[in-house]
Design a protein around this motif. Sequence first.
Motif, PDB file in Angstrom:
ATOM      1  N   LEU A  91       9.806  72.707  56.262  1.00 12.27           N
ATOM      2  CA  LEU A  91      10.066  71.366  55.733  1.00 12.27           C
ATOM      3  C   LEU A  91       9.693  71.259  54.254  1.00 12.27           C
ATOM      4  CD1 LEU A  91      11.327  68.845  57.000  1.00 12.27           C
ATOM      5  CD2 LEU A  91       9.033  67.923  57.316  1.00 12.27           C
ATOM      6  N   ASP A 126       5.959  70.162  60.473  1.00 11.63           N
ATOM      7  CA  ASP A 126       6.434  68.780  60.426  1.00 11.63           C
ATOM      8  C   ASP A 126       5.853  67.989  59.254  1.00 11.63           C
ATOM      9  OD1 ASP A 126       3.857  68.779  61.377  1.00 11.63           O
ATOM     10  OD2 ASP A 126       4.196  67.190  62.854  1.00 11.63           O
ATOM     11  N   PRO A 180       5.831  67.290  55.340  1.00 15.09           N
ATOM     12  CA  PRO A 180       6.674  67.574  54.173  1.00 15.09           C
ATOM     13  C   PRO A 180       5.904  68.324  53.093  1.00 15.09           C
ATOM     14  CG  PRO A 180       6.924  65.290  54.870  1.00 15.09           C
ATOM     15  CD  PRO A 180       5.768  65.842  55.641  1.00 15.09           C
ATOM     16  N   ARG A 200       8.335  56.381  53.250  1.00 16.71           N
ATOM     17  CA  ARG A 200       9.436  57.328  53.398  1.00 16.71           C
ATOM     18  C   ARG A 200       9.881  57.302  54.859  1.00 16.71           C
ATOM     19  NH1 ARG A 200       9.836  57.101  48.615  1.00 16.71           N
ATOM     20  NH2 ARG A 200       9.595  58.799  47.099  1.00 16.71           N
ATOM     21  N   ALA A 201      11.023  57.890  55.134  1.00 13.72           N
ATOM     22  CA  ALA A 201      11.556  57.862  56.497  1.00 13.72           C
ATOM     23  C   ALA A 201      10.633  58.584  57.473  1.00 13.72           C
ATOM     24  CB  ALA A 201      12.954  58.485  56.528  1.00 13.72           C
ATOM     25  N   ASN A 202       9.979  59.664  57.008  1.00 19.77           N
ATOM     26  CA  ASN A 202       9.172  60.469  57.930  1.00 19.77           C
ATOM     27  C   ASN A 202       7.679  60.452  57.623  1.00 19.77           C
ATOM     28  OD1 ASN A 202       9.465  61.819  55.544  1.00 19.77           O
ATOM     29  ND2 ASN A 202      10.057  63.790  56.439  1.00 19.77           N
ATOM     30  N   HIS A 203       7.256  59.770  56.553  1.00 19.37           N
ATOM     31  CA  HIS A 203       5.834  59.675  56.274  1.00 19.37           C
ATOM     32  C   HIS A 203       5.586  58.590  55.233  1.00 19.37           C
ATOM     33  CE1 HIS A 203       7.228  62.107  52.943  1.00 19.37           C
ATOM     34  NE2 HIS A 203       6.041  62.081  52.361  1.00 19.37           N
ATOM     35  N   HIS A 204       4.310  58.237  55.071  1.00 21.99           N
ATOM     36  CA  HIS A 204       3.905  57.234  54.095  1.00 21.99           C
ATOM     37  C   HIS A 204       2.944  57.870  53.094  1.00 21.99           C
ATOM     38  CE1 HIS A 204       5.501  54.657  57.236  1.00 21.99           C
ATOM     39  NE2 HIS A 204       5.443  53.627  56.429  1.00 21.99           N
TER      40      HIS A 204
END
Length: 530
Positions: free
Chosen positions: A36, A72, A74, A326-330
Motif C-alpha cells: 500500500l 493495510d 498507507p 481520507r477514505a481509508n484513514h485519518h
Amino acid sequence: MPARVTTIAFEGAKAHRVEAEVQLTSGNVAFVVVGLGDKAVAESRERVRGAFAGMGLSLPGKRIVVNLAPADLPKEGSHYDLPIALALMVVMGVLPQDALDAYVCAGELKLDGRIGAMAGVLPAALAASSFNMGLICPEENGREAAWAGDVPILAPRSLIDLINHFKGHAVLSPPSPGEVVAGQAAPDLREVKGQEAAKRALEIAAAGGHNLLFVGPPGSGKSMMAQRLPGILPPLTSSELLETSQVWSMAGLLEKGNLTRDRPFRAPHHSASMAALTGGGLRAKPGEISLAHNGVLFLDELPEYSAQALDSLRAPLETGEVVVARANHHIRYPARVQLVAAMNPCRCGYGGVGKGACGKAPKCLRDYQSRVSGPMMDRIDLQIDVPPVTAADMGLPPPAEGSAEVAARVLAARQIQVARAQRLGLSPEQALNATASGSGLEQIAPLDEAAKTLLTQAAQRSNLSARGWTRCVRLARTIADIEASLSGEETPILRRHVAEALVYRRTSPMEAEAPAASVAARFSPQNGSL
C-alpha cells in the motif's frame, strides 16, 4: 528466509512502526514493492537499483519481493529507500541481519549511493526511542534527530559509510544536537503611538491566550500591533518546544537541526486555500494553523479569505487539532493556536463615521462583515475597534512603556494561571484561561453575584450564545489575573472584570460603528444595567 529492517510510516506528526521485508524468490527477474505504497514508494526500486550501481553492486538475477508491513497502513514518501536497500544487502550477504535489528532506518537514496535529507526525522527519532531502538538517518538530519535524547543515532553520508561502520573499517560518530537559536526580534510596542485601548486588548489576549480581532480603517495600526504580539509572549516551554518542532520537522522547516523557543507567528495571505490553512494535499502536509501550533496565526484582511477556508478553522480553534479525513484513514496534526485577525469595517475601508465615511453605510458594513460567519466571530474572544491615529498622536513622544514591560506582566499573569491549574489538579492543556472548559473553568473562574448579574443581563440583551458566555468568563478571569499580577494577590472575578470583558464583545456591525467610549459607558461598573 526474508530479511527485515524496521522503518516508520508517518500519520500526521506520529510515526508508526513498519517492517521492510525483502525476499529473493524464483521466477521471472523482477523488483516488486508491495504494501500500500504511493508513487514515491513504487519508485524506490529504481533509486535503489541506481544507488547499487553507483557503488559497483549489481542486483541478484532473481525475483526481488519487498513487502512493507502492515500492508493495510498507507505508506507515503521516499524515506523507504534506505530500509529497502539495507534489507536487500542482508539477503545478498553484504550486511549481517543482527547489525540492523537494533535500528529504525529512514532516508532517501541518491543514484550515487549518497543518502539524501528527509522530512520528519525528529518524530522518527522519538518513535525509535519508544521502540527502544536507535535510528539510522541521513547525515543532514543527524543534528535534528539528536534532539530525541538518549537514542543511538547513526547519520551516514552514504551507503558506503554505513557498510564500513558495520564491518568495522570506520566508525560513525554520533551527531550532536543542533543549537537553540534566537528568532528574528519582534518589533517593539514602544513604536506604536496612541491606540491605548488596542494595546490593552493585546496585553489581555497575550496573558490568557485569547483570540483577538482588530477592526479599523486602513493605516490605524492593526497589522502593526498584531506583529508585535510575539514580542510580549513568553518563550515556549520544553514540552511546547518539542511539540512545535515535530510539526516543523514534518514540514521540513528545521534548518540544520536548530530549534528556537520563540513562538511561531504565521501570517498566510488571504488568497490561501482551505488545504493551505488546515493541511492536506497529496501527502497531507501540515497547514498554516498547525505550523502556528503553540503560537500565533495572524489573518490580515479577514473577510477577504474564502468562506470555506475560514469556516474550516472553526473546529481546530475549539479542539486544538486538525483532522484531515481520507477514505481509508485519518491524519491528525496539533493546532493549538492563538488567532489574531484584522479587518476594515467595510469594503470602502472607513466605515460609516469620521473622515472618509462610506456613503453606503450601514449596508456596506453589514455586507462586508457578514463575509465572516457568525460562528467564526463567536470564537473570537476580543473584538476591538481601532480608530484612526490622529495628527496629535503622531506628534507625541514615544510611549514610556514598551514590549519588555508588557511582557513582564503577561508572564506574571501566565504564571498565576499555571500555578492555579497545578493546585486544582487540572491538565496542562487547561492551564491557560483561553483553554479552560467545563468543571475546570468553574473551578478557576467563580463569579460573585454582581458579576453574574451583569453577565446575565448582557446575555439577555445581546443574545449572547453559550460559547460567548464562556468566553466572556475566560476573558474576565484573565483581566483579574493581570490585576493580581500587579497587586501580588489573586482576586476573584468581580463586576468590573466582567464589565471590561463585555466591552470587547462586538455584537453587530451597527454596534461596532458606535464610538468605543459610548460602548464602554453602557457596560461600565457604575451603571446598574446595560
